[in-house]
Design an enzyme around this catalytic site. Structure first.
Site, mmCIF file in Angstrom:
data_model
loop_
_atom_site.group_PDB
_atom_site.id
_atom_site.type_symbol
_atom_site.label_atom_id
_atom_site.label_comp_id
_atom_site.label_asym_id
_atom_site.label_seq_id
_atom_site.Cartn_x
_atom_site.Cartn_y
_atom_site.Cartn_z
ATOM 1 N N PRO A 61 0.805 -1.221 0.000
ATOM 2 C CA PRO A 61 0.000 0.000 0.000
ATOM 3 C C PRO A 61 0.838 1.272 0.000
ATOM 4 C CG PRO A 61 0.067 -0.931 2.194
ATOM 5 C CD PRO A 61 0.782 -1.899 1.300
ATOM 6 N N THR A 115 6.115 4.791 4.538
ATOM 7 C CA THR A 115 6.112 4.570 5.991
ATOM 8 C C THR A 115 6.129 3.071 6.242
ATOM 9 O OG1 THR A 115 3.703 4.421 6.233
ATOM 10 C CG2 THR A 115 4.664 6.639 6.263
ATOM 11 N N ASP A 116 6.255 2.689 7.505
ATOM 12 C CA ASP A 116 6.270 1.264 7.829
ATOM 13 C C ASP A 116 4.969 0.576 7.420
ATOM 14 O OD1 ASP A 116 8.815 1.416 8.854
ATOM 15 O OD2 ASP A 116 8.165 1.644 10.941
ATOM 16 N N CYS A 117 3.852 1.283 7.559
ATOM 17 C CA CYS A 117 2.561 0.671 7.215
ATOM 18 C C CYS A 117 2.152 0.954 5.769
ATOM 19 C CB CYS A 117 1.478 1.128 8.190
ATOM 20 S SG CYS A 117 1.427 2.909 8.476
ATOM 21 N N TYR A 118 2.750 1.977 5.144
ATOM 22 C CA TYR A 118 2.501 2.289 3.739
ATOM 23 C C TYR A 118 3.851 2.438 3.039
ATOM 24 C CZ TYR A 118 -2.298 3.385 5.167
ATOM 25 O OH TYR A 118 -3.572 3.317 5.657
#
Length: 389
Positions: free
Chosen positions: A75, A135-138
């Site tokens: 993502p 980012t770590d999540c995106y």
């Protein structure tokens, strides 16, 4: 504004909706009821008519659409977003955006947000390109993809300011051509432009917004829509004429609807020369005839609706007043000068919308909703003061 007639007997929304379901409701367009008012009193109209359909189709720059693209794998948190090369908002979470009607690329100003919205409605493919810091999540930092209305999750038309209650007539007294949002204005008052459907226009038929408020069910660009709030620049402080109609731009509404179900018959992107991009929006609003007062309001005729003539070339000076019967005749008189007139809005499309909404109601396919919150009774505008010129 004061209501001029006492409401001795009122219908209810429930009663009118029951008639619509049974197919017995009497529905007229605003033009039809204006003609009827030449032979019937407001009391007689209130007894005979249940719903009056109003409509407008014109340039409404304060429009746009919320889109949700769905997530990619891996993502991305989209912070810079372009659609067909047009920069749109990257400030709505990870994969949402708001496409403003006037968004554009300055190097190619004739295509922009309004055209993207129209292309989506038409089912055309749009090139999406987006960037994020990662980012770590995106973790993804860039994506390029092809989207259309069938593959994105949501496409919601949300317009913060539509359906002006009235609007100025624009002309130009200077020696130079002026390019404005009211179109090209020729020197020395060689033309004048206006933008309203007159006696068909929704907020002119219910000037106090007695039946138009939060939750009102409307026709929006070919499908169901709703009024969500008073529109930006909502203004009740404007002067009114003897018929309680504001004589310049006053109230507005904010509206919402499902873009995927709309039609480009009633939603079109446009470019106004040397001004910029706008979106033509078709809106139809049914006015329930609850009482004699509303019957009187919807009986308003073009010759009774006045508006202000403004010099857009010379500091927005007021040059006088005119009415919509004169405007629609093709020429008005300004300080002894005969000036040709032309509309920016389409009366033919407004009539088409009013007739279509009328048929929906007559077939029982469209019910009325009572507002859950009325429009403000008092509202005026603030101006912006620059720190530096």
């Amino acid at each position: 504004m004061k209501r001029s007639l006492k409401n001795d007997k009122m219908k209810t929304y429930a009663e009118i909706n029951e008639k619509i379901k049974k197919g017995t409701a009497v529905v007229l367009t605003a033009e039809e009821v204006s003609e009827l008012s030449k032979t019937l009193s407001p009391k007689e109209i209130a007894e005979k008519v249940d719903v009056v359909t109003t409509a407008t189709f014109g340039a409404m720059c304060s429009s746009g659409a919320f889109l949700n693209f769905g997530h990619s794998n891996p993502p991305i948190r989209m912070e810079k977003i372009e659609l067909n090369g047009i920069r749109v908002s990257g400030g709505l979470a990870a994969v949402d955006t708001y496409v403003g009607a006037t968004d554009c690329n300055p190097s190619s100003p004739a295509y922009g947000g309004a055209h993207i919205i129209e292309d989506l409605v038409n089912g055309k493919d749009i090139t999406l390109e987006a960037w994020g810091k990662g980012t770590d999540c995106y973790p993804r930092k860039h994506i390029k993809a092809i989207i259309n209305k069938n593959c994105i999750n949501e496409a919601i038309l949300y317009n913060p300011r539509n359906c002006y209650q009235n609007y100025n007539v624009a002309t130009n007294t200077t020696d130079q051509i002026k390019y404005t949002y009211m179109g090209t204005l020729l020197p020395k008052m060689r033309n004048a432009s206006y933008s309203s459907a007159g006696e068909l226009s929704p907020l002119l038929n219910d000037p106090e917004c007695r039946t138009i408020g939060l939750g009102t069910h409307i026709f929006l660009c070919g499908t169901d829509g709703y009024v969500t709030w008073n529109g930006t620049q909502f203004n009740t402080s404007k002067a009114v004429n003897e018929h309680d109609i504001p004589t310049s731009n006053a109230r507005t509404i904010a509206v919402v609807g499902d873009l995927k179900n709309m039609s480009t018959q009633y939603l079109r992107g446009a470019y106004i020369e040397k001004y910029g991009i706008t979106l033509y929006v078709g809106i139809g609003i049914p006015i329930p005839i609850l009482d004699e007062d509303l019957a009187k309001r919807v009986s308003i005729r073009n010759e009774q609706i006045e508006t202000t003539v403004v010099d857009y070339g010379n500091g927005n000076q007021i040059l006088g007043k005119t009415n919509y019967a004169a405007l629609q005749s093709g020429a008005i008189e300004i300080n002894g000068h005969k000036v040709r007139t032309a509309p920016l809005s389409s009366l033919a499309k407004a009539r088409e919308i009013a007739d279509l909404l009328k048929s929906w109601i007559q077939k029982g396919e469209f019910l009325l909703t009572e507002p859950v919150r009325p429009m403000p009774v008092q509202a005026s505008l603030n101006g912006l003061k620059a720190i530096e010129d």
